[in-house]
Design a protein around this motif. Structure first.
Motif, short mmCIF file in Angstrom:
data_model
loop_
_atom_site.label_atom_id
_atom_site.label_comp_id
_atom_site.label_asym_id
_atom_site.label_seq_id
_atom_site.Cartn_x
_atom_site.Cartn_y
_atom_site.Cartn_z
N UNK A 248 0.87 -1.17 0.00
CA UNK A 248 0.00 0.00 0.00
C UNK A 248 0.91 1.22 0.00
N UNK A 249 0.77 2.06 -1.03
CA UNK A 249 1.62 3.24 -1.15
C UNK A 249 0.96 4.40 -0.42
N UNK A 250 1.68 4.97 0.53
CA UNK A 250 1.14 6.03 1.38
C UNK A 250 1.79 7.36 1.02
N UNK A 251 0.99 8.24 0.42
CA UNK A 251 1.46 9.58 0.08
C UNK A 251 1.46 10.42 1.35
N UNK A 252 2.53 10.37 2.08
CA UNK A 252 2.81 11.06 3.35
C UNK A 252 2.44 10.19 4.55
N UNK A 253 2.86 10.64 5.73
CA UNK A 253 2.56 9.99 7.00
C UNK A 253 2.22 11.08 8.01
N UNK A 254 1.77 10.71 9.21
CA UNK A 254 1.50 11.75 10.22
C UNK A 254 2.72 12.56 10.62
N UNK A 255 3.92 12.12 10.24
CA UNK A 255 5.11 12.92 10.51
C UNK A 255 5.03 14.25 9.77
N UNK A 256 4.48 14.24 8.58
CA UNK A 256 4.27 15.48 7.82
C UNK A 256 3.31 16.39 8.56
N UNK A 257 2.24 15.83 9.06
CA UNK A 257 1.25 16.63 9.80
C UNK A 257 1.88 17.24 11.04
N UNK A 258 2.73 16.48 11.71
CA UNK A 258 3.42 16.99 12.89
C UNK A 258 4.32 18.18 12.51
N UNK A 259 5.00 18.09 11.38
CA UNK A 259 5.85 19.21 10.94
C UNK A 259 5.02 20.48 10.79
N UNK A 260 3.91 20.39 10.08
CA UNK A 260 3.10 21.58 9.84
C UNK A 260 2.46 22.10 11.12
N UNK A 261 2.10 21.19 12.01
CA UNK A 261 1.50 21.63 13.28
C UNK A 261 2.51 22.43 14.10
N UNK A 262 3.71 21.90 14.21
CA UNK A 262 4.75 22.63 14.95
C UNK A 262 5.12 23.92 14.23
N UNK A 263 5.16 23.88 12.90
CA UNK A 263 5.54 25.05 12.12
C UNK A 263 4.53 26.18 12.29
N UNK A 264 3.24 25.85 12.28
CA UNK A 264 2.21 26.87 12.31
C UNK A 264 1.81 27.27 13.73
N UNK A 265 1.88 26.34 14.66
CA UNK A 265 1.34 26.62 16.00
C UNK A 265 2.38 26.46 17.11
N UNK A 266 3.56 25.98 16.78
CA UNK A 266 4.62 25.86 17.77
C UNK A 266 4.43 24.76 18.78
N UNK A 267 3.47 23.90 18.57
CA UNK A 267 3.18 22.81 19.51
C UNK A 267 2.34 21.76 18.79
N UNK A 268 2.10 20.65 19.45
CA UNK A 268 1.27 19.59 18.88
C UNK A 268 0.68 18.76 20.00
N UNK A 269 -0.49 18.22 19.76
CA UNK A 269 -1.13 17.35 20.74
C UNK A 269 -0.30 16.06 20.91
N UNK A 270 -0.35 15.51 22.11
CA UNK A 270 0.39 14.27 22.38
C UNK A 270 -0.04 13.15 21.44
N UNK A 271 -1.31 13.12 21.09
CA UNK A 271 -1.79 12.07 20.19
C UNK A 271 -1.16 12.21 18.81
N UNK A 272 -1.00 13.44 18.34
CA UNK A 272 -0.37 13.63 17.04
C UNK A 272 1.11 13.25 17.10
N UNK A 273 1.75 13.58 18.21
CA UNK A 273 3.15 13.17 18.39
C UNK A 273 3.25 11.64 18.32
N UNK A 274 2.30 10.96 18.92
CA UNK A 274 2.30 9.51 18.91
C UNK A 274 2.03 8.96 17.52
N UNK A 275 1.09 9.58 16.80
CA UNK A 275 0.80 9.15 15.43
C UNK A 275 2.03 9.27 14.54
N UNK A 276 2.85 10.29 14.81
CA UNK A 276 4.07 10.49 14.02
C UNK A 276 5.09 9.39 14.23
#
Length: 345
Positions: A248-276
């Motif tokens: 199954x080819x995955x175009x991105x992972x939650x690590x990408x989402x974590x990057x943008x979350x930290x980039x835009x808001x300077x923080x991230x929920x613990x659940x998103x950190x775990x998903x990454x």
């Protein structure tokens, strides 16, 4: 409708849980007021570990009480005072395994089952042993020993799970599909590569939900949107895996989402950190080695490069091996296919 037995039992490794197992369990359920399903394997068989078997049984047979046993769980019951022997090894004598089941029924279920259901020759001896332990008759109900209903076995499936995938429910087969994850900054060809790879491999790809959501919100995302994106990306993977073919080819992972979350808001929920931290069988980073293309939604080449540096650092920090893909689209497809051929050999 009156049931034939007050209580019954099905025991198996279910490694993996296939449609023949499901048929047998459902047939047994039709004959019992209460059916118990008991599963263990010691040692565990690769790809069919207890956590997976527990998840498969819960997904496919939520209306039936299923127990997936491990040495740790049995040890905990023993510490709590239940008179259980240690969990038998797969190679232990049949008498030891049958005695364990009898003790489990008495100590954990608190019930002397009236019937055992199998499609195996050992069923008569199994039922007789339980009957002696319970001081009452236990009937063996043999169901389709010739495997005419569903002509498959666990050992055959373990030897060729992809070739025999039609004997597995999607929820089960999806756990054997190898995820290919693509990472890369803006304008690194990641989305085009995911489509090309899926076509080359004859399988499916998981589109990047974050981009779709960003466009739907006209680029105005809230802090809460990022966790929603991470969750949805994973949910898409889960829903498509069972319909994929080996990969199954995955175009991105939650690590990408974590990057943008930290980039835009300077923080991230613990659940998103775990998903990454979500593991993938094959990880590839798309190099930023061709001219940046501005489509009206991207930032610039410097931002792209910073993204790629961050991904590489994060993968290294997490100890996750990855391959860097370079060159044209066709060159990158060839690099992935060559790598998969080597790792599958």
């Amino acid at each position: 409708m009156a049931r034939r037995f007050r209580s019954g039992l099905v025991v198996g490794k279910f490694a993996p849980l296939h449609l023949g197992h499901e048929w047998l369990i459902e047939e047994a359920h039709q004959q019992c007021e209460r059916l118990y399903v008991l599963s263990w394997s010691l040692p565990e068989l690769p790809g069919c570990e207890a956590e997976r078997r527990e998840r498969w049984l819960a997904a496919r047979l939520p209306h039936i009480q299923c127990w997936v046993l491990t040495p740790q769980r049995v040890a905990q019951w023993r510490r709590e005072g239940l008179a259980l022997p240690e969990l038998p090894d797969n190679q232990d004598a049949p008498e030891l395994q049958r005695q364990f089941v009898a003790d489990f029924c008495l100590q954990v279920l608190g019930e002397k089952v009236e019937a055992v259901f199998t499609s195996e020759a050992y069923g008569d001896g199994f039922a007789a042993h339980l009957g002696r332990c319970f001081d009452q008759p236990v009937q063996h109900v043999e169901l389709d020993r010739a495997r005419q209903r569903v002509p498959i076995s666990g050992s055959r499936l373990r030897a060729d799970v992809h070739g025999l995938r039609e004997y597995l429910a999607a929820e089960v087969y999806g756990d054997f599909v190898e995820r290919i994850a693509l990472l890369g900054g803006e304008s690194t060809g990641k989305s085009s590569l995911s489509l090309a790879l899926a076509k080359a491999l004859g399988t499916l790809h998981v589109a990047e939900f974050g981009r779709e959501h960003w466009l739907a919100r006209s680029g105005q995302l809230t802090y809460g949107d990022l966790l929603h994106i991470g969750r949805t990306q994973v949910a898409r993977e889960q829903s498509l895996a069972g319909r994929a073919r080996r990969y199954l080819v995955c175009d991105t992972t939650p690590l990408t989402t974590l990057f943008y979350c930290r980039e835009q808001f300077g923080r991230a929920e613990a659940e998103l950190e775990q998903l990454a931290e979500r593991p993938y069988r094959h990880l590839f980073l798309c190099a930023d080695d061709f001219p940046f293309v501005q489509d009206g939604t991207r930032q610039d080449a410097a931002f792209r490069h910073r993204q790629n540096v961050w991904y590489a650092q994060q993968l290294q920090r997490r100890g996750l091996p990855y391959r860097l893909l370079t060159g044209s689209l066709s060159a990158r497809v060839a690099q992935v296919l060559a790598y998969l051929q080597i790792t599958s050999a």
